[in-house]
Design a protein around this motif. Structure first.
Motif, PDB file in Angstrom:
ATOM      1  N   ALA A 174      -6.106   6.532  10.778  1.00 50.42           N
ATOM      2  CA  ALA A 174      -5.247   5.322  10.151  1.00 50.42           C
ATOM      3  C   ALA A 174      -4.534   5.386   9.024  1.00 50.42           C
ATOM      4  O   ALA A 174      -3.367   4.907   8.924  1.00 50.42           O
ATOM      5  CB  ALA A 174      -6.329   4.169   9.894  1.00 50.42           C
ATOM      6  N   LEU A 175      -5.149   6.228   7.924  1.00 47.88           N
ATOM      7  CA  LEU A 175      -4.396   6.378   6.665  1.00 47.88           C
ATOM      8  C   LEU A 175      -3.230   7.408   6.950  1.00 47.88           C
ATOM      9  O   LEU A 175      -2.179   7.196   6.499  1.00 47.88           O
ATOM     10  CB  LEU A 175      -5.185   6.949   5.653  1.00 47.88           C
ATOM     11  CG  LEU A 175      -6.288   6.171   5.176  1.00 47.88           C
ATOM     12  CD1 LEU A 175      -7.153   6.795   3.924  1.00 47.88           C
ATOM     13  CD2 LEU A 175      -5.600   4.812   4.431  1.00 47.88           C
ATOM     14  N   ALA A 190       4.699  -2.289   0.076  1.00 51.27           N
ATOM     15  CA  ALA A 190       4.504  -3.022  -0.932  1.00 51.27           C
ATOM     16  C   ALA A 190       3.743  -4.476  -1.068  1.00 51.27           C
ATOM     17  O   ALA A 190       3.012  -4.900  -1.605  1.00 51.27           O
ATOM     18  CB  ALA A 190       6.068  -3.435  -1.857  1.00 51.27           C
ATOM     19  N   LEU A 191       4.103  -5.159   0.177  1.00 50.64           N
ATOM     20  CA  LEU A 191       3.570  -6.485   0.458  1.00 50.64           C
ATOM     21  C   LEU A 191       1.944  -6.131   0.556  1.00 50.64           C
ATOM     22  O   LEU A 191       1.167  -6.936   0.012  1.00 50.64           O
ATOM     23  CB  LEU A 191       4.184  -7.023   1.798  1.00 50.64           C
ATOM     24  CG  LEU A 191       3.450  -8.395   2.178  1.00 50.64           C
ATOM     25  CD1 LEU A 191       3.865  -9.455   1.195  1.00 50.64           C
ATOM     26  CD2 LEU A 191       4.030  -8.760   3.441  1.00 50.64           C
ATOM     27  N   GLY A 195      -1.230  -7.412  -1.532  1.00 51.65           N
ATOM     28  CA  GLY A 195      -2.508  -7.826  -0.788  1.00 51.65           C
ATOM     29  C   GLY A 195      -3.898  -7.254  -1.168  1.00 51.65           C
ATOM     30  O   GLY A 195      -4.597  -7.866  -1.571  1.00 51.65           O
ATOM     31  N   ALA A 196      -3.873  -6.177  -1.112  1.00 56.63           N
ATOM     32  CA  ALA A 196      -5.108  -5.201  -1.048  1.00 56.63           C
ATOM     33  C   ALA A 196      -5.736  -5.288  -2.525  1.00 56.63           C
ATOM     34  O   ALA A 196      -6.853  -5.378  -2.450  1.00 56.63           O
ATOM     35  CB  ALA A 196      -4.832  -3.821  -0.615  1.00 56.63           C
ATOM     36  N   LEU A 218      -2.279   0.579  -1.629  1.00 55.60           N
ATOM     37  CA  LEU A 218      -2.486   0.337  -0.445  1.00 55.60           C
ATOM     38  C   LEU A 218      -4.076   1.101   0.206  1.00 55.60           C
ATOM     39  O   LEU A 218      -4.866   0.492   0.668  1.00 55.60           O
ATOM     40  CB  LEU A 218      -1.365   0.647   0.628  1.00 55.60           C
ATOM     41  CG  LEU A 218      -1.608   0.553   1.864  1.00 55.60           C
ATOM     42  CD1 LEU A 218      -2.315  -0.744   2.482  1.00 55.60           C
ATOM     43  CD2 LEU A 218      -0.419   0.873   2.611  1.00 55.60           C
ATOM     44  N   PHE A 219      -3.580   2.470  -0.037  1.00 57.54           N
ATOM     45  CA  PHE A 219      -4.781   3.228   0.333  1.00 57.54           C
ATOM     46  C   PHE A 219      -6.141   2.992  -0.171  1.00 57.54           C
ATOM     47  O   PHE A 219      -7.300   2.992   0.339  1.00 57.54           O
ATOM     48  CB  PHE A 219      -4.400   4.765   0.475  1.00 57.54           C
ATOM     49  CG  PHE A 219      -3.456   5.363   1.384  1.00 57.54           C
ATOM     50  CD1 PHE A 219      -2.689   4.185   2.036  1.00 57.54           C
ATOM     51  CD2 PHE A 219      -3.106   6.387   1.473  1.00 57.54           C
ATOM     52  CE1 PHE A 219      -1.731   4.675   2.943  1.00 57.54           C
ATOM     53  CE2 PHE A 219      -2.555   7.079   2.460  1.00 57.54           C
ATOM     54  CZ  PHE A 219      -1.578   5.933   3.379  1.00 57.54           C
TER      55      PHE A 219
END
Lengths: 237, 237
Positions: A174-175, A190-191, A195-196, A218-219
């Motif tokens: 997935a990554l 960025a969005l 959120g993360a 994100l990751f």
């Protein structure tokens, strides 16, 4: 379908929201079809029926996202199109060979989708936020799946090793797809990163030099949430 | 699940009704999963989404039948079990290779299911009859599928021959499976034959020498309805 008077709603949506809705819509649609691959692995007719129920919920989410995109004045198929290749590639590389592997995949996949729904709920307009809240609560019903995996691992502790490896492979693949998507869609990255991490850093970085930082946030967010999900299934990272 | 106080309802149901509900339940469940085989044939994302919608309707029918069987005091999985092999065999022998073949298969399959639902509605208790009426009306929405096939055949008349052959193969394979099922479940065959001819002959013949006659009436009914469906798609028998 495309009501021009509504086009402004899509234009006004924070950058990346249409992307994120398109990503989730195709993710739900492809999961719906891919779950049938697991039907042949189901131990009995009752399990097959439950699996079909999970798939039907995914179809409802797809419809809801499709309708929201159309209501925002976006073309739903165009919004989904950039995510067909990476999501198909992820599924192609993570075909479950056993019933338990398919349960782990469902739980991991639904969990990531849930994280993304929460991001939509935080950053999209009120109507879209309201629409995805139902999907979040249904995604959380997946806890029953975690309990099943945990029970199987408690009964046969030898399963923990191979299933943990499998979960690691799921998130690794997935990554690697996410990396390609993030590079191609910086505003989406960025969005999701905002959120993360729960913060709103990187607001000015979308599309600019902040991308790399956004991708690593994100990751980090994905990996952290993934560890919690592994634990819920009685597995380890 | 198995409410023993309700067992009498299943016992009081006309012979074959539990069989017919079990047959329809498994048919809907397996169609639900099998439709995903056609997802790869869909010409675009919108068609894929529509296909998922057809599958989701099949899941709803499965749930409704499952709940009716449980409410009648029958074990839904036990009721479905005798039909797993013949229905899986039918699907295995009729894998569509093109999008139009999958549309023809959906229309033919839904049509046969619709005939069977009408038989249930005529012979089951009022509550079951009411429950299946929704399925009949949704099955009839399949007319949109017939229109699509007819349009494609009008645009390219060379398609009519191969698709007519395909439809003949679909029903031929269905009849050969039906023959095995009818031999093993004479009461079901008698019930469906009564439904197909609209009469109530064979009432005393169930389980006896009347079976062969019932089976040929059943086949005659299926073939006649099939011809009407071919015509609706612009094909010939």
């Amino acid at each position: 379908m495309t009501d021009t008077s509504a086009t402004s709603a899509a234009a006004q949506a924070p950058s990346g929201v249409v992307d994120l809705l398109g990503l989730l819509a195709y993710a739900e649609l492809v999961s719906f079809f891919r779950l049938s691959d697991a039907a042949g692995l189901a131990p009995d007719l009752a399990a097959k029926g439950e699996l079909a129920g999970v798939a039907a919920t995914e179809y409802r989410h797809y419809r809801m996202l499709h309708e929201r995109l159309a209501a925002m004045g976006a073309d739903p198929e165009a919004a989904m199109a950039p995510f067909v290749e990476p999501l198909d590639a992820w599924h192609g590389r993570t075909e479950p060979r056993t019933w338990l592997e398919s349960l782990v995949k469902t739980y991991v996949g639904d969990g990531i989708a849930g994280d993304f729904y929460r991001t939509v709920a935080e950053h999209a307009d009120a109507e879209t936020a309201e629409a995805v809240r139902g999907a979040v609560s249904e995604t959380e019903r997946a806890e029953a799946v975690a309990v099943r995996v945990r029970t199987a691992v408690q009964e046969d502790p030898k399963l923990a090793g191979p299933l943990s490896l499998w979960a690691r492979r799921l998130v690794g693949e997935a990554l690697s797809q996410a990396q390609l998507v993030a590079a191609a869609r910086p505003e989406l990255a960025a969005l999701v990163a905002r959120g993360a991490t729960g913060g709103d850093s990187g607001e000015g970085g979308s599309g600019g030099k902040g991308d790399l930082a956004a991708v690593s946030r994100l990751f980090a967010g994905l990996t952290e949430a993934h560890s919690a999900r592994l634990e819920a299934m009685g597995l380890s990272g």
